[in-house]
Design an enzyme around this catalytic site. Structure first.
Site, PDB file in Angstrom:
ATOM      1  CB  CYS A 141      21.775  18.857  65.980  1.00  8.79           C
ATOM      2  SG  CYS A 141      22.167  20.161  67.149  1.00  8.79           S
TER       3      CYS A 141
ATOM      4  CD  GLU B  37      21.276  14.098  62.070  1.00  8.43           C
ATOM      5  OE1 GLU B  37      20.112  14.033  61.637  1.00  8.43           O
ATOM      6  OE2 GLU B  37      21.685  15.002  62.817  1.00  8.43           O
TER       7      GLU B  37
ATOM      8  CE  LYS C 297       4.630  17.782  66.926  1.00  6.74           C
ATOM      9  NZ  LYS C 297       5.094  16.728  67.822  1.00  6.74           N
TER      10      LYS C 297
ATOM     11  N   GLY D 255      12.108  19.140  58.057  1.00 10.02           N
ATOM     12  CA  GLY D 255      12.279  20.573  57.800  1.00 10.02           C
ATOM     13  C   GLY D 255      11.772  20.941  56.414  1.00 10.02           C
TER      14      GLY D 255
ATOM     15  N   GLY E  18      14.590  19.863  64.067  1.00 11.62           N
ATOM     16  CA  GLY E  18      14.372  18.436  63.823  1.00 11.62           C
ATOM     17  C   GLY E  18      15.157  18.002  62.609  1.00 11.62           C
ATOM     18  CB  SER E  19      15.007  14.938  60.606  1.00 11.40           C
ATOM     19  OG  SER E  19      13.653  14.982  60.216  1.00 11.40           O
ATOM     20  CB  THR E  20      17.528  17.565  56.675  1.00 15.44           C
ATOM     21  OG1 THR E  20      18.606  18.019  57.509  1.00 15.44           O
ATOM     22  CG2 THR E  20      17.557  18.308  55.360  1.00 15.44           C
TER      23      THR E  20
ATOM     24  CD  GLU F 133      18.746  26.506  64.235  1.00 17.62           C
ATOM     25  OE1 GLU F 133      19.777  25.894  63.919  1.00 17.62           O
ATOM     26  OE2 GLU F 133      18.644  27.744  64.158  1.00 17.62           O
TER      27      GLU F 133
HETATM   28  P1  NAD Z   1      11.892  14.836  63.478  1.00 21.71           P
HETATM   29  O1  NAD Z   1      12.106  15.675  62.271  1.00 21.71           O
HETATM   30  O2  NAD Z   1      11.475  13.435  63.298  1.00 21.71           O
HETATM   31  O3  NAD Z   1      10.780  15.503  64.420  1.00 21.71           O
HETATM   32  C1  NAD Z   1      10.924  16.803  64.956  1.00 21.71           C
HETATM   33  C2  NAD Z   1       9.551  17.335  65.349  1.00 21.71           C
HETATM   34  O4  NAD Z   1       8.779  17.498  64.157  1.00 21.71           O
HETATM   35  C3  NAD Z   1       8.742  16.395  66.244  1.00 21.71           C
HETATM   36  O5  NAD Z   1       8.020  17.173  67.177  1.00 21.71           O
HETATM   37  C4  NAD Z   1       7.795  15.722  65.257  1.00 21.71           C
HETATM   38  O6  NAD Z   1       6.593  15.264  65.855  1.00 21.71           O
HETATM   39  C5  NAD Z   1       7.519  16.859  64.291  1.00 21.71           C
HETATM   40  N1  NAD Z   1       7.094  16.464  62.950  1.00 21.71           N
HETATM   41  C6  NAD Z   1       7.382  15.318  62.274  1.00 21.71           C
HETATM   42  N2  NAD Z   1       6.806  15.347  61.051  1.00 21.71           N
HETATM   43  C7  NAD Z   1       6.135  16.522  60.945  1.00 21.71           C
HETATM   44  C8  NAD Z   1       5.356  17.140  59.929  1.00 21.71           C
HETATM   45  N3  NAD Z   1       5.151  16.552  58.746  1.00 21.71           N
HETATM   46  N4  NAD Z   1       4.832  18.363  60.171  1.00 21.71           N
HETATM   47  C9  NAD Z   1       5.040  18.992  61.338  1.00 21.71           C
HETATM   48  N5  NAD Z   1       5.764  18.455  62.356  1.00 21.71           N
HETATM   49  C10 NAD Z   1       6.318  17.246  62.153  1.00 21.71           C
HETATM   50  O7  NAD Z   1      13.229  14.958  64.328  1.00 21.71           O
HETATM   51  P2  NAD Z   1      13.587  14.221  65.703  1.00 21.71           P
HETATM   52  O8  NAD Z   1      13.878  12.785  65.390  1.00 21.71           O
HETATM   53  O9  NAD Z   1      12.588  14.560  66.736  1.00 21.71           O
HETATM   54  O10 NAD Z   1      14.944  14.974  66.137  1.00 21.71           O
HETATM   55  C11 NAD Z   1      16.194  14.601  65.680  1.00 21.71           C
HETATM   56  C12 NAD Z   1      16.632  15.499  64.537  1.00 21.71           C
HETATM   57  O11 NAD Z   1      16.662  16.849  64.983  1.00 21.71           O
HETATM   58  C13 NAD Z   1      18.045  15.206  64.060  1.00 21.71           C
HETATM   59  O12 NAD Z   1      18.079  15.274  62.650  1.00 21.71           O
HETATM   60  C14 NAD Z   1      18.867  16.346  64.672  1.00 21.71           C
HETATM   61  O13 NAD Z   1      20.063  16.642  63.997  1.00 21.71           O
HETATM   62  C15 NAD Z   1      17.894  17.457  64.604  1.00 21.71           C
HETATM   63  N6  NAD Z   1      18.254  18.509  65.562  1.00 21.71           N
HETATM   64  C16 NAD Z   1      18.808  19.662  65.070  1.00 21.71           C
HETATM   65  C17 NAD Z   1      19.230  20.666  65.961  1.00 21.71           C
HETATM   66  C18 NAD Z   1      19.861  21.939  65.461  1.00 21.71           C
HETATM   67  O14 NAD Z   1      20.025  22.870  66.257  1.00 21.71           O
HETATM   68  N7  NAD Z   1      20.236  22.044  64.203  1.00 21.71           N
HETATM   69  C19 NAD Z   1      19.066  20.477  67.333  1.00 21.71           C
HETATM   70  C20 NAD Z   1      18.494  19.289  67.791  1.00 21.71           C
HETATM   71  C21 NAD Z   1      18.094  18.316  66.883  1.00 21.71           C
END
Ligand code: NAD
Length: 493
Positions: free
Chosen positions: A296, A394, A185, A243, A238-240, A261
């Site tokens: 990130c 962040e 997704k 996660g 995605g975000s912590t 990640e």
């Molecule tokens: P986000 O956590 O809002 O969303 C990430 C993904 O998760 C999206 O596809 C979203 O639709 C999905 N999602 C949201 N809620 C969910 C749930 N309850 N269940 C399942 N899926 C869900 O993050 P974002 O705003 O898309 O990305 C930015 C974040 O990603 C920042 O915190 C950044 O640091 C992190 N990031 C980390 C790395 C790494 O390698 N550590 C790399 C890139 C981005």
């Protein structure tokens, strides 16, 4: 000025669909998708509910079990993946445009980095297809102990909006190379390039239905995928905060393993023995303004030794004023907009809170004119403490905080963060200082006298603490998509 790669976004055919079973599945549009550099509505994206997610996951399982993907001679899998890399290169212009229309990545960047880096990543993981079979265990001589590496079956993958193609492919490619099926997704804000990538996979010979893409929000589609009992493992970037939700879903629907990640708040320590202040100023500027800070590993906390503070900060401020906004489809644009107006406002509020709490804006956050999207000018904050919001949270924007230190112990103490441990930079010409910092920093990656990844896919990436669990890239990323079966055989029946 470069003109050859400028394009007209209105002429790009958007694959506004899921990709399941080797076919585009168009549904009724539910989610608005906007172009960040001008805020224009591009389309309404369909959303996969639990039924479609179930169909995509079960199909991936059936294809993984019946197509021979997991059981063929592994070099054959590698050959298909290498063919996929060639097709990515053959279709680079289209992929770069699909990435640029809805993400924050200028066309010069998607053409010069995101797409070629994705193709090379496929080649890197293809090389592992026939190299990680397991091991022979040391046993007494009348027994044979084997540790067999086997794929999980189906990997559930969820990707973020920053660097959609690269982040998405880092989830999919090692999973496929290890013999799994994948259901991915992408972010609902950046849904297109990965669909084209999946189409090219099928064209290259990846069995139709093995790698499916489901579109939708995290709350509906992401949650259904994370909770699907057939997914043997989840991999998430995605975000912590999200996660933690993914980990809960994995526990409640499994338990099953997760690779996470997550976010970061990465420090850059600069010692007063640096030789070239100009070069370090350039490096620090790039580290917090690249993709407008929506990276990130953004180096968003400068920790600088008192003697070099004034000279260095003055040069960073000078350089930070030279960034200009522009439409992402224009060849000359280098600086990125913020992904959405909502995200830009949240960055502005966090900076306001920090200033109200005592921070001084050496360079105030502002809006850049010249394009219609949410372009924020870089911001530099001093007089901050570990409790200041811009140091703690962040922000995912072009905001640099500056803290000063007198000795090595203080530098390391300031660098340590209560939540995050993704990356860190150390700038010094003293090898001893560098090595002590490398040993002491609690971060998944430490860069010395540089900031940012190289093109060496073999170096894994991943965080400590609240920045995540497990690794993308490297041999470790393939191993994370394998589980191990122990076999012990006696010679006599
Ligand atoms: P986000 O956590 O809002 O969303 C990430 C993904 O998760 C999206 O596809 C979203 O639709 C999905 N999602 C949201 N809620 C969910 C749930 N309850 N269940 C399942 N899926 C869900 O993050 P974002 O705003 O898309 O990305 C930015 C974040 O990603 C920042 O915190 C950044 O640091 C992190 N990031 C980390 C790395 C790494 O390698 N550590 C790399 C890139 C981005």
């Amino acid at each position: 000025m470069m003109t050859g790669i400028t394009f007209d976004p209105a002429l790009v055919a958007l694959p506004n669909a899921h990709f399941v079973g080797g076919k585009l599945l168009k549904g009724e549009g539910a989610i608005p998708v906007h172009a960040p550099s001008n805020g224009r509505l591009l389309c309404h994206l369909p959303e996969a509910g639990a039924d479609l997610v179930d169909y995509a996951v079960c199909l991936a399982r059936d294809v993984q079990m019946r197509s021979g993907w997991a059981t063929c001679a592994p070099r054959e899998r590698g050959r298909v993946l290498r063919r996929w890399a060639e097709l990515v290169e053959d279709n680079a212009v289209e992929l770069a445009r699909l990435e640029t229309v809805c993400s924050t990545r200028p066309i010069a960047e998607t053409t010069g980095w995101d797409v070629p880096f994705t193709a090379e990543g496929i080649r890197f993981f293809a090389e592992y297809a026939d190299k990680l079979g397991g091991e022979v265990a040391a046993t007494q001589s009348d027994l044979l102990g084997l540790v067999l590496a086997e794929p999980y079956g189906v990997i559930g993958a969820i990707a973020p909006w920053n660097f959609p193609l690269v982040m998405g492919s880092w989830k999919v490619i090692p999973a496929l190379a290890a013999g799994n099926g994948v259901v991915l997704k992408p972010s609902e804000m950046t849904p297109f390039s990965i669909v084209r990538l999946a189409e090219l996979a099928v064209e290259a010979g990846v069995p139709a239905g093995l790698f499916n893409v489901v579109q939708g929000t995290g709350r509906i589609t992401g949650d259904a995928l994370a909770r699907h009992p057939v997914c043997g493992k989840l991999t998430f970037t995605g975000s912590t905060r999200t996660g933690i939700e993914i980990m809960k879903a994995a526990a409640e629907s499994g338990p099953k393993p997760v690779t996470l990640e997550l976010g970061g708040k990465s420090p850059q320590i600069v010692f007063d023995d640096i030789r070239n202040v100009d070069a370090i100023a350039d490096r620090i500027l790039r580290a917090f303004t690249g993709n407008a800070g929506q990276v990130c590993v953004s180096g968003s906390r400068l920790i600088v030794q008192r003697a070099v503070h004034d000279a260095l900060v003055e040069k960073i401020v000078e350089r930070a004023q030279g960034l200009v906004a522009g439409a992402l489809e224009k060849a000359e644009t280098r600086y990125s907009p913020i992904i959405s107006e909502r995200q830009a406002t949240s960055i502005e509020l966090a900076v306001q809170d920090s200033v109200q709490a005592g921070a001084s804006a050496l360079l105030p956050l502002g809006r850049l004119n010249g394009s219609e999207g949410a372009f924020l000018s870089p911001c530099i904050l001093t007089n901050v403490t570990p409790q200041t919001r811009a140091v703690k949270d962040e922000l995912f924007g072009p905001v640099l905080t500056v803290q000063t230190f007198d000795d090595e112990a203080e530098a390391l103490s300031l660098a340590s963060h209560a939540t995050y441990g993704l990356a860190a930079g150390v700038h010094t010409s003293d090898l001893g200082r560098a090595m002590r910092a490398v040993r002491n920093l609690k971060a998944g990656t430490v860069w010395v006298n540089r900031y940012g990844r190289s093109s060496d896919f073999v170096i894994p990436t991943g965080g400590y603490g609240g920045s995540g669990i497990g690794k993308d890239l490297g041999r470790q990323a393939v191993e994370a998509n394998l589980r191990y079966k122990s076999v012990l055989m006696a010679f006599e029946g």
